[in-house]
Design a protein around this motif. Structure first.
Motif, short mmCIF file in Angstrom:
data_model
loop_
_atom_site.label_atom_id
_atom_site.label_comp_id
_atom_site.label_asym_id
_atom_site.label_seq_id
_atom_site.Cartn_x
_atom_site.Cartn_y
_atom_site.Cartn_z
N GLN A 155 14.07 -33.85 -63.34
CA GLN A 155 12.69 -34.11 -62.72
C GLN A 155 11.92 -35.00 -63.12
OE1 GLN A 155 11.00 -30.06 -61.50
NE2 GLN A 155 12.11 -29.12 -62.95
N ASN A 191 5.63 -32.23 -62.07
CA ASN A 191 6.93 -32.55 -61.30
C ASN A 191 6.37 -32.76 -59.79
OD1 ASN A 191 6.29 -29.95 -60.62
ND2 ASN A 191 8.51 -29.57 -61.04
N GLY A 193 7.19 -31.24 -57.12
CA GLY A 193 6.85 -29.94 -56.67
C GLY A 193 5.35 -29.39 -56.86
N GLN A 194 4.88 -29.77 -58.09
CA GLN A 194 3.68 -29.33 -58.62
C GLN A 194 3.69 -27.95 -59.26
OE1 GLN A 194 -0.12 -30.92 -58.24
NE2 GLN A 194 1.38 -32.51 -57.92
N THR A 195 4.89 -27.54 -59.67
CA THR A 195 5.45 -26.36 -60.14
C THR A 195 5.64 -26.31 -61.73
OG1 THR A 195 7.66 -26.78 -59.79
CG2 THR A 195 6.52 -25.57 -57.97
N SER A 196 5.69 -27.53 -62.47
CA SER A 196 5.60 -27.67 -63.73
C SER A 196 4.74 -28.85 -64.36
CB SER A 196 7.23 -27.87 -64.10
OG SER A 196 7.17 -27.94 -65.47
#
Length: 209
Positions: A155, A191, A193-196
């Protein structure tokens, strides 16, 4: 990556005009040789680590062909030819960062220059970790690192601005010469996807190339 300062288009055309005017019978071959040298110089200016030796040797051959076809009364072409080193330049130094409390050291480092932009790339052996960023040639001070990317676990993470947890993205380049880049960087990266979000601290670049 070190690059010999190339002859400008204007200088090459000037050399072409001077050398070809001395012998009208050799003008066609001289023109062809000068055009080939210009093309080889432009290709060499954009060389990568992978094709550097090949394009360097092609440039040297083109210069020699132009000297044979046109002469070199000023010695400028021979000076360029003598100064070409076709061995691949090496980059040494430190490129590292801490992800939270875990240090990540990038032990394979390359620095390439295209136009006025210098690109720094690092990889950590036996992992998928990579780091990439750009700095403009010669610029120093805060916020001079551009296009920062950190690749972790397949990622790509980029600076999170503004930071979610208070570790704002910041960087400072203190040395930016023709052979060295020195500076620091830190901040939260996220990342696609703005998830991590990764907490990046203590980033250091101190490389010679």
């Amino acid at each position: 990556m070190k690059r010999l300062k190339l002859v400008s288009t204007v200088l090459l055309l000037t050399l072409l005009s001077l050398s070809c005017s001395s012998d009208s019978d050799s003008a066609p071959s001289c023109e062809e040789a000068a055009s080939a040298t210009l093309a080889a110089a432009q290709a060499f200016q954009n060389a990568t680590d992978e094709n550097f030796p090949e394009l360097c040797e092609a440039y040297k051959e083109a210069l020699q062909d132009q000297i044979t076809a046109c002469g070199d009364t000023t010695g400028d072409l021979q000076t360029i030819l003598d100064g070409l080193d076709c061995t691949v330049p090496t980059t040494t130094g430190t490129l590292s960062v801490n992800l939270g409390s875990a240090p990540v050291v990038f032990d394979v480092i390359t620095v390439t220059t295209t136009g006025t932009t210098r690109h720094v790339h690092g990889e950590k052996t036996n992992t998928t970790y990579q780091i990439d960023f750009d700095v403009e040639v010669g610029q120093t001070g805060t916020n001079k690192i551009n296009n920062f990317q950190l690749r972790l676990f397949s990622q790509i993470y980029t600076p999170l601005i503004p930071a979610a947890f208070g570790n704002e993205w910041t960087n400072n380049i203190t040395v930016n010469s023709s052979t060295s880049i020195v500076g620091t960087f830190r901040g939260e990266v996220v990342n696609a996807g703005q998830t991590s979000v990764q907490d990046m601290i203590g980033g250091v670049v101190n490389v010679d190339f």
